[in-house]
Design a protein around this motif. Structure first.
Motif, PDB file in Angstrom:
ATOM      1  N   SER A 245       0.824  -1.226   0.000  1.00 19.00           N
ATOM      2  CA  SER A 245       0.000   0.000   0.000  1.00 19.00           C
ATOM      3  C   SER A 245       0.856   1.275   0.000  1.00 19.00           C
ATOM      4  N   ALA A 246       2.158   1.132   0.189  1.00 16.22           N
ATOM      5  CA  ALA A 246       3.034   2.314   0.133  1.00 16.22           C
ATOM      6  C   ALA A 246       3.246   2.777  -1.309  1.00 16.22           C
ATOM      7  N   LEU A 247       2.910   1.906  -2.266  1.00 12.62           N
ATOM      8  CA  LEU A 247       3.153   2.239  -3.677  1.00 12.62           C
ATOM      9  C   LEU A 247       1.932   2.895  -4.307  1.00 12.62           C
ATOM     10  N   MET A 248       2.148   4.014  -4.942  1.00 12.70           N
ATOM     11  CA  MET A 248       1.072   4.668  -5.690  1.00 12.70           C
ATOM     12  C   MET A 248       1.447   4.710  -7.171  1.00 12.70           C
ATOM     13  N   ASN A 249       0.468   4.510  -8.023  1.00 14.09           N
ATOM     14  CA  ASN A 249       0.665   4.615  -9.488  1.00 14.09           C
ATOM     15  C   ASN A 249       1.940   3.922  -9.961  1.00 14.09           C
ATOM     16  N   ALA A 250       2.082   2.664  -9.546  1.00 15.80           N
ATOM     17  CA  ALA A 250       3.340   1.958  -9.780  1.00 15.80           C
ATOM     18  C   ALA A 250       3.353   1.147 -11.076  1.00 15.80           C
ATOM     19  N   ILE A 251       2.337   1.326 -11.912  1.00 13.27           N
ATOM     20  CA  ILE A 251       2.356   0.605 -13.187  1.00 13.27           C
ATOM     21  C   ILE A 251       2.668   1.589 -14.318  1.00 13.27           C
ATOM     22  N   PRO A 252       3.794   1.368 -15.014  1.00 15.72           N
ATOM     23  CA  PRO A 252       4.154   2.295 -16.096  1.00 15.72           C
ATOM     24  C   PRO A 252       3.084   2.316 -17.183  1.00 15.72           C
ATOM     25  N   LYS A 253       2.722   3.503 -17.614  1.00 21.36           N
ATOM     26  CA  LYS A 253       1.738   3.622 -18.694  1.00 21.36           C
ATOM     27  C   LYS A 253       2.288   4.516 -19.795  1.00 21.36           C
ATOM     28  N   GLU A 254       1.839   4.232 -21.017  1.00 23.99           N
ATOM     29  CA  GLU A 254       2.369   4.981 -22.168  1.00 23.99           C
ATOM     30  C   GLU A 254       2.002   6.461 -22.128  1.00 23.99           C
ATOM     31  N   ASP A 255       0.903   6.781 -21.427  1.00 20.33           N
ATOM     32  CA  ASP A 255       0.487   8.189 -21.341  1.00 20.33           C
ATOM     33  C   ASP A 255       0.552   8.701 -19.898  1.00 20.33           C
ATOM     34  N   PHE A 256       1.239   7.963 -19.021  1.00 20.17           N
ATOM     35  CA  PHE A 256       1.370   8.333 -17.602  1.00 20.17           C
ATOM     36  C   PHE A 256       0.007   8.596 -16.957  1.00 20.17           C
ATOM     37  N   GLY A 257      -0.999   7.909 -17.444  1.00 19.06           N
ATOM     38  CA  GLY A 257      -2.329   8.071 -16.861  1.00 19.06           C
ATOM     39  C   GLY A 257      -3.247   8.961 -17.699  1.00 19.06           C
ATOM     40  N   GLY A 258      -2.652   9.779 -18.545  1.00 16.43           N
ATOM     41  CA  GLY A 258      -3.449  10.573 -19.470  1.00 16.43           C
ATOM     42  C   GLY A 258      -4.112  11.798 -18.855  1.00 16.43           C
ATOM     43  N   LYS A 259      -4.783  12.534 -19.723  1.00 19.28           N
ATOM     44  CA  LYS A 259      -5.383  13.829 -19.352  1.00 19.28           C
ATOM     45  C   LYS A 259      -6.401  13.730 -18.225  1.00 19.28           C
ATOM     46  N   ASP A 260      -7.104  12.582 -18.149  1.00 19.34           N
ATOM     47  CA  ASP A 260      -8.170  12.472 -17.162  1.00 19.34           C
ATOM     48  C   ASP A 260      -7.681  12.003 -15.794  1.00 19.34           C
ATOM     49  N   SER A 261      -6.401  11.726 -15.677  1.00 21.55           N
ATOM     50  CA  SER A 261      -5.871  11.280 -14.379  1.00 21.55           C
ATOM     51  C   SER A 261      -5.642  12.506 -13.486  1.00 21.55           C
ATOM     52  N   PRO A 262      -5.467  12.291 -12.162  1.00 23.56           N
ATOM     53  CA  PRO A 262      -5.261  13.434 -11.255  1.00 23.56           C
ATOM     54  C   PRO A 262      -4.093  14.328 -11.673  1.00 23.56           C
ATOM     55  N   SER A 263      -3.064  13.738 -12.272  1.00 25.16           N
ATOM     56  CA  SER A 263      -1.907  14.553 -12.670  1.00 25.16           C
ATOM     57  C   SER A 263      -2.045  15.101 -14.088  1.00 25.16           C
ATOM     58  N   HIS A 264      -3.173  14.795 -14.732  1.00 21.42           N
ATOM     59  CA  HIS A 264      -3.407  15.180 -16.136  1.00 21.42           C
ATOM     60  C   HIS A 264      -2.302  14.680 -17.051  1.00 21.42           C
ATOM     61  N   GLY A 265      -1.711  13.551 -16.681  1.00 19.48           N
ATOM     62  CA  GLY A 265      -0.686  12.959 -17.538  1.00 19.48           C
ATOM     63  C   GLY A 265       0.687  13.588 -17.386  1.00 19.48           C
ATOM     64  N   HIS A 266       0.824  14.529 -16.453  1.00 13.40           N
ATOM     65  CA  HIS A 266       2.136  15.120 -16.194  1.00 13.40           C
ATOM     66  C   HIS A 266       2.806  14.310 -15.090  1.00 13.40           C
ATOM     67  N   ALA A 267       3.706  13.422 -15.449  1.00 20.39           N
ATOM     68  CA  ALA A 267       4.447  12.665 -14.441  1.00 20.39           C
ATOM     69  C   ALA A 267       5.561  13.571 -13.946  1.00 20.39           C
ATOM     70  N   ASP A 268       5.177  14.551 -13.165  1.00 20.02           N
ATOM     71  CA  ASP A 268       6.094  15.613 -12.762  1.00 20.02           C
ATOM     72  C   ASP A 268       5.958  15.811 -11.250  1.00 20.02           C
ATOM     73  N   PRO A 269       6.966  15.414 -10.493  1.00 21.60           N
ATOM     74  CA  PRO A 269       6.824  15.404  -9.037  1.00 21.60           C
ATOM     75  C   PRO A 269       6.975  16.795  -8.426  1.00 21.60           C
ATOM     76  N   ASN A 270       5.893  17.536  -8.393  1.00 24.41           N
ATOM     77  CA  ASN A 270       5.903  18.817  -7.690  1.00 24.41           C
ATOM     78  C   ASN A 270       4.507  19.054  -7.120  1.00 24.41           C
ATOM     79  N   LEU A 271       4.331  20.164  -6.438  1.00 27.11           N
ATOM     80  CA  LEU A 271       3.053  20.411  -5.753  1.00 27.11           C
ATOM     81  C   LEU A 271       1.904  20.567  -6.741  1.00 27.11           C
ATOM     82  N   THR A 272       2.208  21.006  -7.933  1.00 34.71           N
ATOM     83  CA  THR A 272       1.158  21.231  -8.929  1.00 34.71           C
ATOM     84  C   THR A 272       0.647  19.934  -9.526  1.00 34.71           C
ATOM     85  N   TYR A 273       1.536  19.025  -9.871  1.00 31.69           N
ATOM     86  CA  TYR A 273       1.102  17.843 -10.625  1.00 31.69           C
ATOM     87  C   TYR A 273       0.971  16.559  -9.810  1.00 31.69           C
TER      88      TYR A 273
END
Ligand code: VG1
Ligand code: CO
Length: 588
Positions: A245-273
């Motif tokens: 349960s410590a792992l989040m979003n641990a499956i690589p995806k070609e679109d990093f989750g895409g536009k409809d994901s919480p990060s809007h597909g920006h696999a960018d580790p900051n407060l915004t994404y």
């Protein structure tokens, strides 16, 4: 294995930026786009004497859309150019630091002359988003400017490329060795092996395991659907005993989750994404506390698409990247690899001066380089007699950038996993006694500020600006630099103003126009520069910094603190709020 020579024509704009060539995926999928760049790279390397013929090449990427297809094309071209062995991560996956580790240390009977990393890092992936490619040299680091300039030159005159069309597509979903034709060999292997093995040598995993086993400690790690997932599972769950349960979003995806994901597909580790993680850690997008913090984990971290970036969070606490590298440096002896201390450190110019303060106390050099990891490589290689016989050796060495990049000389890329393990190791060393209350990330940060003072810091990004306007703004600012010194603007006096030029102390190369740097008499600083990682248009970055000494007020909002600087910057540059997007914010 018949080699075909295909005719082609130069394509505009194939100049690698801060970290390789990045363009819209469809541009890369266009006729000869990828082929031209790859052939130009081989041609450049050959002309500088790199042993391509009979050599070994690493090819892998962050798993974004078109990764797999590009790997097959590059393999066929590599073979046609004389490469005898190609190393590929299973499913075509290798994080950027892992690729660096593979190039540097994988034992496969051969030493690779380098590798292609297919990534546009934190930029979204998908057929309508971004793709990227860069070449890393034998030392495992991104090709330096001298090499990328040569590659670019070749893209402007290219007439043909070589390819082995008949070379079979390799099944990259299965590990194994494929011998094709005249002893060409392709190895597909688990891309996590070498990197995780190397990290085990750098850190004391047993000590971190004990921290994670503490009943009063919990952590979460967000791989943001990028390439880091398998690495995170291996390190945190398999090796360090953290729960699944410590792992989040641990499956690589070609679109990093895409536009409809919480990060809007920006696999960018900051407060915004990193929206999900930030919420879980009891913070909002501005880094402000929300809720009581009761069920919030004690440690949280995230990686970007290619896993070279990191974000470090404590319970309702955000550690700015500039502070993070400084805090790691201050506590470096907690990490076995650095038990004898550091010989040097470095930061990119726009990164805050927090690291400089630690270096000063430790009496080690702190180099200030242009933005982009490739500039750290020479410093880390400085002890390598083969390349730099007469240079002082600056390793062991760590470095960092304000853009969530941190790392050391175990590889030649920034390393998202390394940064997280560094923090866990520091926490482990301060929390050996389970009968005592947990020393938190927040406490470690506060302690640091009380010792060194705090570099209040903020970065604004102006995205989607027309290139021409952005260039004009920068050249106007450069011109202004000549007369700014001594001028008083909104009650602040300019101490110095210059266009940053870097003189590499190791290979003596010079890189000009690396940003406009304005320093005021109270030590505050404004920096302007143009981004070099975009795939279209221009992005202007504005970095603001104000130092507060240890005895001063350390608990203010950094946004408020730098506001007066922002007003000055806007006046100087004629930037308007129109394109502004807050990138990094922190509030205690
Ligand atoms: C940005 C960051 C820079 C970082 C680069 C590559 O470059 O500012 O610090 O090294 O991205 O990071 P620019 O030129 O856009 O400011 V990664 O994780 O995209 O390879
Ligand atoms: Co990255």
């Amino acid at each position: 294995l018949t080699v075909t020579t295909e005719s082609t024509e130069p394509i505009d704009g194939q100049k690698p930026g801060t970290s390789g060539l990045r363009k819209k995926t469809k541009v890369f999928m266009g006729k000869n786009y990828l082929e031209n760049f790859v052939q130009s790279t081989f041609t450049s390397l050959k002309s500088t004497g790199v042993p391509i013929e009979g050599g070994t090449l690493v090819v892998s990427g962050d798993g974004r859309y078109y990764n797999k297809e590009a790997i097959q094309v590059i393999t066929k071209m590599a073979v046609a150019n004389g490469v005898k062995a190609v190393w590929i991560g299973k499913d075509g996956l290798m994080s950027t630091p892992a690729a660096s580790a593979v190039i540097r240390c994988r034992e496969g009977g051969f030493v690779p002359f380098g590798g292609f990393i297919l990534s546009a890092s934190h930029n979204p992936g998908g057929i309508d988003e971004d793709f990227g490619i860069k070449f890393n040299c034998e030392n495992g680091g991104s090709a330096i400017e001298k090499v990328t300039d040569l590659i670019y030159q070749n893209t402007q005159s290219i007439k043909e490329y070589k390819i082995c069309k008949g070379f079979p597509n390799i099944d990259i979903s299965t590990c194994g060795t494929y011998v094709v034709g005249d002893k060409v060999r392709v190895d597909v292997f688990d891309g996590t092996e070498d990197h995780v093995g190397l990290l085990q040598k750098v850190f004391d995993f047993e000590a971190i395991k004990k921290l994670i086993a503490r009943k009063d400690f919990s952590m979460v790690y967000d791989s943001m659907n990028g390439v880091q997932g398998p690495y995170a599972r291996k390190v945190f769950v398999d090796e360090l005993g953290a729960p699944e349960s410590a792992l989040m979003n641990a499956i690589p995806k070609e679109d990093f989750g895409g536009k409809d994901s919480p990060s809007h597909g920006h696999a960018d580790p900051n407060l915004t994404y990193a929206v999900e993680l930030v919420a879980k850690m009891g913070l909002n997008k501005l880094g402000e506390r929300i809720g009581s913090g009761d069920s919030v984990p004690d440690f949280g971290a995230a990686a970007d698409g290619d896993a070279d970036r990191n974000m470090i969070l404590g319970k309702q606490w955000f550690v700015s990247p500039s502070d993070s590298v400084a805090i790691i440096a201050a506590n470096i002896s907690c990490i076995p690899f650095f038990k004898d201390g550091l010989n040097g450190c470095a930061r990119s110019m726009p990164t805050s001066g927090a690291l400089d303060l630690v270096a000063k106390k430790k009496k080690i050099p702190c180099f200030v380089t242009p933005t982009g990891w490739k500039f750290f490589g020479n410093l880390m290689d400085s002890g390598d007699e083969k390349y730099f016989p007469d240079t002082e050796c600056y390793t062991p060495f760590i470095c960092g950038e304000e853009s969530f990049g941190t790392g050391g000389n175990h590889v030649r890329e920034k390393d998202g996993m390394w940064a997280v393990l560094a923090w866990l190791q520091i926490l482990a060393s301060k929390n050996k006694d389970e009968s005592k209350p947990l020393v938190t990330v927040e406490a470690i940060t506060m302690d640091h500020w009380k010792t060194y003072g705090r570099n209040y810091y903020c970065r604004y990004d102006y995205e989607g600006v027309a290139s021409e306007g952005a260039n004009t703004m920068m050249s106007n600012l450069k011109e202004k630099c000549g007369t700014l010194k001594g001028e008083e603007i909104k009650g602040m006096k300019v101490e110095s103003a210059e266009s940053f030029e870097y003189h590499d102390p190791v290979d003596k190369s010079v890189s000009s126009n690396q940003g406009i740097k304005i320093i005021f008499t109270d030590g505050s600083r404004i920096v302007f520069r143009l981004s070099g990682t975009g795939s279209a248009g221009a992005t202007i970055r504005l970095y603001l910094e104000k130092y507060e000494k240890p005895s001063g007020n350390l608990a203010l909002s950094q946004f408020e603190v730098v506001k007066p600087l922002a007003a000055i910057a806007l006046e100087m540059s004629d930037l308007t709020g129109k394109h502004r997007k807050l990138h990094v914010l922190r509030k205690p």
